[in-house]
Design an enzyme around this catalytic site. Sequence first.
Site, PDB file in Angstrom:
ATOM      1  N   CYS A   2       0.847  -1.191   0.000  1.00 47.45           N
ATOM      2  CA  CYS A   2       0.000   0.000   0.000  1.00 47.45           C
ATOM      3  C   CYS A   2       0.888   1.248   0.000  1.00 47.45           C
ATOM      4  O   CYS A   2       1.870   1.316   0.734  1.00 47.45           O
ATOM      5  CB  CYS A   2      -0.948   0.099   1.175  1.00 47.45           C
ATOM      6  SG  CYS A   2      -2.159  -1.228   1.190  1.00 47.45           S
ATOM      7  N   ARG A  27       4.188  -0.605  -4.658  1.00 46.41           N
ATOM      8  CA  ARG A  27       3.801  -1.064  -3.319  1.00 46.41           C
ATOM      9  C   ARG A  27       2.474  -1.817  -3.308  1.00 46.41           C
ATOM     10  O   ARG A  27       2.068  -2.346  -2.277  1.00 46.41           O
ATOM     11  CB  ARG A  27       3.696   0.141  -2.373  1.00 46.41           C
ATOM     12  CG  ARG A  27       4.997   0.886  -2.212  1.00 46.41           C
ATOM     13  CD  ARG A  27       4.800   2.102  -1.343  1.00 46.41           C
ATOM     14  NE  ARG A  27       4.677   1.739   0.049  1.00 46.41           N
ATOM     15  CZ  ARG A  27       5.669   1.658   0.906  1.00 46.41           C
ATOM     16  NH1 ARG A  27       6.893   1.914   0.505  1.00 46.41           N
ATOM     17  NH2 ARG A  27       5.461   1.336   2.171  1.00 46.41           N
ATOM     18  N   TRP A  73      -2.558  -2.871  -1.753  1.00 48.27           N
ATOM     19  CA  TRP A  73      -2.262  -4.307  -1.818  1.00 48.27           C
ATOM     20  C   TRP A  73      -3.185  -4.942  -0.795  1.00 48.27           C
ATOM     21  O   TRP A  73      -3.067  -4.693   0.401  1.00 48.27           O
ATOM     22  CB  TRP A  73      -0.793  -4.560  -1.478  1.00 48.27           C
ATOM     23  CG  TRP A  73      -0.392  -5.987  -1.668  1.00 48.27           C
ATOM     24  CD1 TRP A  73      -0.010  -6.570  -2.843  1.00 48.27           C
ATOM     25  CD2 TRP A  73      -0.315  -7.012  -0.673  1.00 48.27           C
ATOM     26  NE1 TRP A  73       0.277  -7.888  -2.640  1.00 48.27           N
ATOM     27  CE2 TRP A  73       0.104  -8.194  -1.317  1.00 48.27           C
ATOM     28  CE3 TRP A  73      -0.573  -7.066   0.696  1.00 48.27           C
ATOM     29  CZ2 TRP A  73       0.284  -9.395  -0.650  1.00 48.27           C
ATOM     30  CZ3 TRP A  73      -0.405  -8.262   1.367  1.00 48.27           C
ATOM     31  CH2 TRP A  73       0.031  -9.409   0.693  1.00 48.27           C
ATOM     32  N   ASN A  99      -2.037   2.429   5.468  1.00 44.79           N
ATOM     33  CA  ASN A  99      -1.129   1.324   5.150  1.00 44.79           C
ATOM     34  C   ASN A  99      -0.861   0.602   6.462  1.00 44.79           C
ATOM     35  O   ASN A  99      -0.482   1.243   7.441  1.00 44.79           O
ATOM     36  CB  ASN A  99       0.180   1.889   4.562  1.00 44.79           C
ATOM     37  CG  ASN A  99       1.241   0.817   4.373  1.00 44.79           C
ATOM     38  OD1 ASN A  99       0.921  -0.348   4.199  1.00 44.79           O
ATOM     39  ND2 ASN A  99       2.493   1.219   4.411  1.00 44.79           N
ATOM     40  N   GLY A 100      -1.082  -0.714   6.496  1.00 43.84           N
ATOM     41  CA  GLY A 100      -0.867  -1.472   7.726  1.00 43.84           C
ATOM     42  C   GLY A 100      -2.047  -2.400   7.977  1.00 43.84           C
ATOM     43  O   GLY A 100      -2.874  -2.607   7.089  1.00 43.84           O
ATOM     44  N   GLU A 479      17.739 -18.416  -5.529  1.00 44.46           N
ATOM     45  CA  GLU A 479      17.398 -17.097  -6.057  1.00 44.46           C
ATOM     46  C   GLU A 479      16.898 -17.196  -7.502  1.00 44.46           C
ATOM     47  O   GLU A 479      15.928 -16.542  -7.882  1.00 44.46           O
ATOM     48  CB  GLU A 479      18.616 -16.158  -5.928  1.00 44.46           C
ATOM     49  CG  GLU A 479      18.431 -14.752  -6.445  1.00 44.46           C
ATOM     50  CD  GLU A 479      17.246 -14.009  -5.832  1.00 44.46           C
ATOM     51  OE1 GLU A 479      16.619 -14.494  -4.885  1.00 44.46           O
ATOM     52  OE2 GLU A 479      16.933 -12.926  -6.353  1.00 44.46           O
ATOM     53  N   LYS A 483      13.210 -16.039  -8.754  1.00 41.14           N
ATOM     54  CA  LYS A 483      13.092 -15.000  -9.787  1.00 41.14           C
ATOM     55  C   LYS A 483      12.184 -15.477 -10.910  1.00 41.14           C
ATOM     56  O   LYS A 483      11.305 -14.759 -11.365  1.00 41.14           O
ATOM     57  CB  LYS A 483      14.501 -14.697 -10.322  1.00 41.14           C
ATOM     58  CG  LYS A 483      14.799 -13.315 -10.717  1.00 41.14           C
ATOM     59  CD  LYS A 483      15.103 -12.354  -9.613  1.00 41.14           C
ATOM     60  CE  LYS A 483      14.223 -12.420  -8.411  1.00 41.14           C
ATOM     61  NZ  LYS A 483      14.556 -11.668  -7.288  1.00 41.14           N
ATOM     62  N   GLU A 486       8.343 -16.060  -9.656  1.00 40.34           N
ATOM     63  CA  GLU A 486       7.523 -14.902  -9.264  1.00 40.34           C
ATOM     64  C   GLU A 486       7.121 -14.042 -10.450  1.00 40.34           C
ATOM     65  O   GLU A 486       6.071 -13.421 -10.429  1.00 40.34           O
ATOM     66  CB  GLU A 486       8.215 -14.055  -8.187  1.00 40.34           C
ATOM     67  CG  GLU A 486       9.425 -13.294  -8.651  1.00 40.34           C
ATOM     68  CD  GLU A 486      10.059 -12.443  -7.560  1.00 40.34           C
ATOM     69  OE1 GLU A 486       9.336 -11.872  -6.748  1.00 40.34           O
ATOM     70  OE2 GLU A 486      11.302 -12.354  -7.546  1.00 40.34           O
ATOM     71  N   HIS A 502      16.073 -37.952  -2.557  1.00 44.46           N
ATOM     72  CA  HIS A 502      15.382 -38.378  -1.330  1.00 44.46           C
ATOM     73  C   HIS A 502      13.880 -38.119  -1.409  1.00 44.46           C
ATOM     74  O   HIS A 502      13.233 -37.931  -0.388  1.00 44.46           O
ATOM     75  CB  HIS A 502      16.006 -37.695  -0.112  1.00 44.46           C
ATOM     76  CG  HIS A 502      17.440 -38.090   0.073  1.00 44.46           C
ATOM     77  ND1 HIS A 502      17.808 -39.335   0.526  1.00 44.46           N
ATOM     78  CD2 HIS A 502      18.590 -37.437  -0.207  1.00 44.46           C
ATOM     79  CE1 HIS A 502      19.134 -39.416   0.547  1.00 44.46           C
ATOM     80  NE2 HIS A 502      19.624 -38.270   0.099  1.00 44.46           N
ATOM     81  N   LYS A 602       6.148  -4.635  -3.549  1.00 41.67           N
ATOM     82  CA  LYS A 602       7.595  -4.495  -3.351  1.00 41.67           C
ATOM     83  C   LYS A 602       8.004  -4.588  -1.883  1.00 41.67           C
ATOM     84  O   LYS A 602       8.979  -5.236  -1.554  1.00 41.67           O
ATOM     85  CB  LYS A 602       8.048  -3.159  -3.951  1.00 41.67           C
ATOM     86  CG  LYS A 602       9.537  -2.907  -3.863  1.00 41.67           C
ATOM     87  CD  LYS A 602      10.288  -3.687  -4.899  1.00 41.67           C
ATOM     88  CE  LYS A 602      11.775  -3.471  -4.831  1.00 41.67           C
ATOM     89  NZ  LYS A 602      12.482  -4.633  -5.421  1.00 41.67           N
TER      90      LYS A 602
END
Length: 607
Positions: A2, A27, A73, A99-100, A479, A483, A486, A502, A602
Amino acid sequence: MCGIIGYTGKNNAVPYLMTGLRKLEYRGYDSSGIALQMANDIFVLKRQGKISELEKAVTPELFSFCGIGHTRWATHGEPSIRNAHPHLSRNSSFAIVHNGIIENSAVIKEQLSCEGYHFLSDTDTEVVCQLLEKNYKGNPLLCIAETLNALEGSYALAIIHKDYPKTIFCAKKDSPLLIGRSSEGNFVFSDCCASGVHCESIYCLEDYELAEITQSSLSFFDKECNPIEKTARTVAFNCSDSEKNGFCHYMLKEIYEQPSAYKNTVNAYYSGGDISFPLARFSSKLVCGLEHIYIVGCGSAYHAGVYGRYIIEELSGISTSAEIASEFRYGNVPLNENTLVIVISQSGETADSIAALELAKSKGAQTLCIVNVEGSTMAQKAHRLIYTKAGTEIAVATTKAYLCQIAVLSLLAVFLSDKKGILSAETKEKLIKEILSLDSAIEKELTSNECLCSLADRLKNAEHIYFIGRNTDYALSLEGSLKLKEISYIHCEAYPAGELKHGTISLIEKGTPVVAVCLRRDIFPKTLSGIKEVKARGAKITAITREEFRPLFGHEDNVITIKSDICDMFSPFAGVIALQLLSYHTAVKRGCEVDKPRNLAKSVTVE
Ligand code: F6R
């Protein structure tokens, strides 16, 4: 998670709000909206989806000297216009953006419902808005302070009231909020990039502080509404950082910025033949007494930690582990003054990482933050601090910030072993020389763009891709896998090359793509065995390796080789470029929104 923007000044607020929302879109992009103070009223405009949807709805006649805006978001309630911010109170006197997460919103909502308040959305934010209206007795500041007393959870709030023209009220707890003064007007925002104009002074609101912003003044108060003085900070921000500069996507631009981001980071901590971290203040005594190091982070920052774990152990011999912040914070990890907890974060705002830092501090551990954003919450809370110098990162998928995190960890590994007195002058010189040469190695890798673009054609239709590697190659596999998944939405998983047999190997069948990261010479034969095992079950191999190993692969394998002769422990600096470009091109070929993947934001400022 947000984004908030507010403007009050001598110009029309609408263009400032829209510019701010575009810049804050990283955001969150589930919905957006603005609230403008009109003659005796508040006008609200909201749209579901990206900021471009709101832009289409903004008409040229819209004019106000003061307004607030929000990009969302979703946490409480689906993405929809109904749940989009700003929210209006029942009698439309207050409009707020938030935001929160308000953790006790359900309880407050029930009480307010019993008192006749109706709710139009499923959000926790609307509850705050109605509570403001209920508590209002003519003084907005006192009313806000009283309302905040009833809230549990986190908030950054910007609030306007219809009877207080050209005034924005703000408050924050555990979510970032900044106030900026500029020659064009005064701003409130979640991130400095949002103003779009140069702010000569920036004030970081602290937890429980309130602010009242007018066209000509900024006033700050404690939670009892007593006036307080605040000192302005200079926050280094280059507005051009938030432009694409001719690249199709921010992600590609940021991939190409890596040689300079790397150089800036290394040059900040290396000079005259030595490494020093002025804001970390490590003494030899402290380093020699360390019993264990925990490296903590989320997502890619955690993956950087996995890399750090391998090289710190390899160079300094200090027992080290990498931990996922959301697990670490609720685990019962033994901590004392001889443990060092390193928290890594690009944004410095990730809720779980901040909580991990606070836990470590409360248990008396030594703490160090590796952070990219100056003035961020984590940078302010850190006892010891090392900034990565990646510059502003806009694409949701991190690239250059991750690279700078592993750069700092490499420097730190050398530094710690030196402080422990176990590094010969010759080895130290050799390691530093290698670190200093990596920017040109990174640069060389960027020229493989074309070949990775055509390789992406071969991966773009895959449903599942497995990544394997050992040691630092495994850290890099983690990583690379994140990448790709996502931004392309292909299911990817990374495994230590020896672990697949295994259980997971049962998923390998004819044609299953496996990306094998095998850059380390010391364990190449072992990784090759893992490759042979999956090939025997029909896997289609893409290897990220060295030229000298090419003959060991078959003509049916895709082989990408790095272009410089880098030692094993620093080879991820070259390998990561290939993995980033491969992910980027695969996502583009699948028609995905590379810079703003679905469901993501983000900075994750909620738990
Ligand atoms: C992945 C990515 C995320 C972040 C994670 C932590 O590309 O960017 O996994 O690394 O959300 O964020 P920071 O580093 O801001 O704490």
